[in-house]
Design a protein around this motif. Structure first.
Motif, PDB file in Angstrom:
ATOM      1  N   GLN A   1       0.934  -1.262  -0.044  1.00 51.83           N
ATOM      2  CA  GLN A   1      -0.024  -0.089  -0.143  1.00 51.83           C
ATOM      3  C   GLN A   1       0.640   1.259  -0.158  1.00 51.83           C
ATOM      4  O   GLN A   1       1.908   1.183   0.589  1.00 51.83           O
ATOM      5  N   ARG A   2       0.463   2.439  -0.738  1.00 46.64           N
ATOM      6  CA  ARG A   2       1.168   3.588  -0.754  1.00 46.64           C
ATOM      7  C   ARG A   2       0.127   4.695  -0.498  1.00 46.64           C
ATOM      8  O   ARG A   2      -0.965   4.317  -0.764  1.00 46.64           O
ATOM      9  N   ASN A   3       0.552   5.958  -0.148  1.00 45.67           N
ATOM     10  CA  ASN A   3       0.003   6.936   0.126  1.00 45.67           C
ATOM     11  C   ASN A   3      -0.378   7.703  -1.288  1.00 45.67           C
ATOM     12  O   ASN A   3       0.249   7.159  -2.224  1.00 45.67           O
ATOM     13  N   ALA A   4      -1.068   9.014  -0.934  1.00 42.25           N
ATOM     14  CA  ALA A   4      -1.207   9.767  -2.166  1.00 42.25           C
ATOM     15  C   ALA A   4       0.030  10.310  -2.914  1.00 42.25           C
ATOM     16  O   ALA A   4       0.125  10.777  -4.187  1.00 42.25           O
ATOM     17  N   ALA A   5       1.020  10.382  -2.001  1.00 44.21           N
ATOM     18  CA  ALA A   5       2.341  10.983  -2.585  1.00 44.21           C
ATOM     19  C   ALA A   5       3.192   9.904  -3.165  1.00 44.21           C
ATOM     20  O   ALA A   5       4.362  10.027  -3.752  1.00 44.21           O
ATOM     21  N   GLY A   6       2.662   8.656  -3.223  1.00 44.77           N
ATOM     22  CA  GLY A   6       3.327   7.457  -3.967  1.00 44.77           C
ATOM     23  C   GLY A   6       4.341   6.882  -3.009  1.00 44.77           C
ATOM     24  O   GLY A   6       5.034   6.014  -3.549  1.00 44.77           O
ATOM     25  N   GLN A   7       4.477   7.116  -1.720  1.00 47.53           N
ATOM     26  CA  GLN A   7       5.361   6.450  -0.775  1.00 47.53           C
ATOM     27  C   GLN A   7       4.547   5.226  -0.173  1.00 47.53           C
ATOM     28  O   GLN A   7       3.491   5.304   0.142  1.00 47.53           O
ATOM     29  N   LEU A   8       5.458   4.125  -0.069  1.00 50.99           N
ATOM     30  CA  LEU A   8       5.170   3.151   0.557  1.00 50.99           C
ATOM     31  C   LEU A   8       4.580   3.265   2.035  1.00 50.99           C
ATOM     32  O   LEU A   8       5.429   3.890   2.685  1.00 50.99           O
ATOM     33  N   THR A   9       3.653   2.930   2.459  1.00 51.40           N
ATOM     34  CA  THR A   9       3.155   2.889   3.844  1.00 51.40           C
ATOM     35  C   THR A   9       3.167   1.519   4.532  1.00 51.40           C
ATOM     36  O   THR A   9       3.391   1.529   5.567  1.00 51.40           O
ATOM     37  N   ARG A  10       2.708   0.442   3.822  1.00 50.84           N
ATOM     38  CA  ARG A  10       2.840  -0.792   4.682  1.00 50.84           C
ATOM     39  C   ARG A  10       2.814  -2.089   3.436  1.00 50.84           C
ATOM     40  O   ARG A  10       2.359  -1.873   2.576  1.00 50.84           O
ATOM     41  N   ALA A  11       3.478  -2.978   3.829  1.00 47.23           N
ATOM     42  CA  ALA A  11       3.692  -4.156   3.174  1.00 47.23           C
ATOM     43  C   ALA A  11       3.136  -5.471   4.076  1.00 47.23           C
ATOM     44  O   ALA A  11       3.556  -5.562   5.119  1.00 47.23           O
ATOM     45  N   THR A  12       2.049  -6.087   3.624  1.00 45.92           N
ATOM     46  CA  THR A  12       1.345  -6.967   4.372  1.00 45.92           C
ATOM     47  C   THR A  12       1.494  -8.394   3.591  1.00 45.92           C
ATOM     48  O   THR A  12       0.994  -8.886   2.521  1.00 45.92           O
ATOM     49  N   ALA A  13       2.217  -9.363   4.279  1.00 43.19           N
ATOM     50  CA  ALA A  13       2.412 -10.737   3.509  1.00 43.19           C
ATOM     51  C   ALA A  13       1.707 -11.667   4.483  1.00 43.19           C
ATOM     52  O   ALA A  13       1.611 -11.707   5.472  1.00 43.19           O
ATOM     53  N   THR A  14       1.138 -12.637   3.785  1.00 38.83           N
ATOM     54  CA  THR A  14       0.111 -13.645   4.423  1.00 38.83           C
ATOM     55  C   THR A  14       0.394 -15.059   3.736  1.00 38.83           C
ATOM     56  O   THR A  14       0.744 -15.308   2.384  1.00 38.83           O
ATOM     57  N   GLY A  15       0.370 -15.951   4.378  1.00 36.74           N
ATOM     58  CA  GLY A  15       0.578 -17.608   3.975  1.00 36.74           C
ATOM     59  C   GLY A  15       0.652 -18.411   5.235  1.00 36.74           C
ATOM     60  O   GLY A  15       0.762 -17.849   6.370  1.00 36.74           O
ATOM     61  N   GLU A  16       0.865 -19.736   4.756  1.00 36.83           N
ATOM     62  CA  GLU A  16       1.362 -20.546   5.980  1.00 36.83           C
ATOM     63  C   GLU A  16       2.472 -20.156   6.863  1.00 36.83           C
ATOM     64  O   GLU A  16       2.475 -20.013   8.089  1.00 36.83           O
ATOM     65  N   ARG A  17       3.415 -19.863   6.292  1.00 42.75           N
ATOM     66  CA  ARG A  17       4.627 -19.356   6.889  1.00 42.75           C
ATOM     67  C   ARG A  17       5.367 -17.917   5.858  1.00 42.75           C
ATOM     68  O   ARG A  17       6.287 -18.034   5.171  1.00 42.75           O
ATOM     69  N   ALA A  18       4.296 -16.910   6.200  1.00 41.39           N
ATOM     70  CA  ALA A  18       4.942 -15.592   5.595  1.00 41.39           C
ATOM     71  C   ALA A  18       6.166 -15.266   6.269  1.00 41.39           C
ATOM     72  O   ALA A  18       6.621 -15.536   7.451  1.00 41.39           O
ATOM     73  N   TYR A  19       7.123 -14.619   5.460  1.00 39.31           N
ATOM     74  CA  TYR A  19       8.507 -14.297   5.967  1.00 39.31           C
ATOM     75  C   TYR A  19       9.392 -13.059   5.604  1.00 39.31           C
ATOM     76  O   TYR A  19       9.090 -12.536   4.325  1.00 39.31           O
TER      77      TYR A  19
END
Length: 176
Positions: free
Chosen positions: A74-92
């Motif tokens: 996810q990024r904000n209106a300025a194009g900067q990364l705000t959050r990264a979310t990884a999911t799965g049995e064993r996200a790493y």
């Protein structure tokens, strides 16, 4: 090349460029390193500021590596990364905080990196390793700048209680 495809490729390129110009997450060279993404599928919504990768996703930039069955950026209106979310049995997630520090490695069914706060959440079957020190539990939170770990047996939305366990390696004494 058809216009919608060209526009999508341009949006993706701009999105990845926005990731590359972020403040350094850890090692100085990480922010300027190329971002490599491998996945089976990408759904990019430029207006919403999201990119969702699916299918054995691996994202690398410098010493940082993030993997999962699904990774949402996810990024904000300025194009900067705000959050990264990884999911799965064993996200790493792994990262080398500094050249003279050990690699930080974290696992969970959900791994969330909050960019502005430089904070990592490891949720459900959470595990964190830094050097010889290990932490396990239902929920772990790690603050990169302060090297602070907070752990709980229970995580919101998780059925099973997973007691907190930790192993701390003693500091090695140098012989005179």
């Amino acid at each position: 090349m058809k216009r919608p495809v060209r526009a999508s490729l341009l949006a993706l390129s701009l999105f990845l460029l926005a990731l590359a110009v972020l403040p350094a997450w850890a090692l100085e060279g990480d922010a300027s390193a190329p971002i490599e993404v491998v996945a089976d599928r990408l759904d990019l919504d430029d207006r919403a500021g999201t990119a969702v990768y699916r299918g054995d996703v691996e994202i690398r930039q410098g010493s940082m590596r993030l993997t999962g069955e699904r990774v949402e950026i996810q990024r904000n209106a300025a194009g900067q990364l705000t959050r990264a979310t990884a999911t799965g049995e064993r996200a790493y997630l792994e990262q080398k905080p500094a050249p003279d520090e050990p690699l930080v490695r974290g696992w969970g069914r959900t791994v969330i990196y909050h960019v502005a706060e430089r904070r990592i959440e490891l949720i459900d079957r959470a595990e964190l390793h830094q050097g010889g020190d290990t932490f396990d539990g239902g929920y772990l939170e790690y603050f990169l700048d302060r090297r602070v770990v907070q752990a709980r047996a229970e995580a919101e939305g998780v059925q099973d209680r997973q007691r907190v366990r930790m192993t701390l390696e003693p500091e090695r004494q140098e012989n005179p």
